[in-house]
Design an enzyme around this catalytic site. Sequence first.
Site, mmCIF file in Angstrom:
data_model
loop_
_atom_site.group_PDB
_atom_site.id
_atom_site.type_symbol
_atom_site.label_atom_id
_atom_site.label_comp_id
_atom_site.label_asym_id
_atom_site.label_seq_id
_atom_site.Cartn_x
_atom_site.Cartn_y
_atom_site.Cartn_z
ATOM 1 N N ASP A 118 0.851 -1.195 0.000
ATOM 2 C CA ASP A 118 0.000 0.000 0.000
ATOM 3 C C ASP A 118 0.884 1.241 0.000
ATOM 4 O OD1 ASP A 118 -3.216 0.520 1.002
ATOM 5 O OD2 ASP A 118 -1.813 2.204 1.062
ATOM 6 N N ASN B 118 -12.805 -3.013 2.706
ATOM 7 C CA ASN B 118 -13.724 -1.905 2.914
ATOM 8 C C ASN B 118 -14.773 -1.877 1.798
ATOM 9 O OD1 ASN B 118 -12.187 -1.036 5.125
ATOM 10 N ND2 ASN B 118 -10.830 0.148 3.811
ATOM 11 N N VAL C 260 -11.025 3.026 -3.590
ATOM 12 C CA VAL C 260 -10.719 2.479 -4.922
ATOM 13 C C VAL C 260 -11.741 1.378 -5.201
ATOM 14 C CG1 VAL C 260 -9.017 1.354 -6.384
ATOM 15 C CG2 VAL C 260 -8.254 2.995 -4.655
ATOM 16 N N HIS D 2 -10.262 -5.114 -2.902
ATOM 17 C CA HIS D 2 -8.900 -5.402 -2.473
ATOM 18 C C HIS D 2 -8.928 -5.797 -1.015
ATOM 19 C CE1 HIS D 2 -9.875 -1.119 -2.403
ATOM 20 N NE2 HIS D 2 -9.243 -1.058 -1.245
ATOM 21 N N HIS E 254 -6.979 -5.618 2.239
ATOM 22 C CA HIS E 254 -5.876 -5.004 2.968
ATOM 23 C C HIS E 254 -5.299 -6.078 3.884
ATOM 24 C CE1 HIS E 254 -6.791 -0.610 2.340
ATOM 25 N NE2 HIS E 254 -8.005 -1.090 2.125
#
Length: 122
Positions: free
Chosen positions: A31, A88, A97, A101, A103
């Site tokens: 990230d 998220n 975004v 994804h 995290h």
Amino acid sequence: MTNETIFDKIIDRTIPADILYEDDYVLAFKDINPQAPIHFLVIPKIQIVTANDINDQNAELVGKLYVAAAKIAKQMGFADDGYRCVMNCNNDGGQTVYHIHLHVLAGKPLGWPPYQETLKTH
Ligand code: 5GP
């Protein structure tokens, strides 16, 4: 909604990223704004816009995000200490975004709950 995101540019190498892992289905890279000593993202190579778009057809692909996270955790040596996987979703989840994804956060004991309490009236 299938608008291109910054992650498509990372997949096709139009913009650089610190890539940790890649296979036919997923890509993992650090990230750009880490929130823990170790913080990387695992993304599918095809766009799934939000967690709301996860379904029976793409469930296997989404599972591969976790498979990759576990492989990388072992390779990087933090699997036994532990880590957190977060996805998220939309505005209240903090998604910025719109290409799902995972995290992966690690490298220290992480606090829980992971947010500052704010009361919101809908
Ligand atoms: P979200 O807020 O959608 O859950 O997470 C998006 C994440 O992507 C953020 O943690 C943000 O720092 C990261 N990010 C955004 N743009 C880039 C980029 O160009 N390169 C990398 N490596 N990470 C990015």
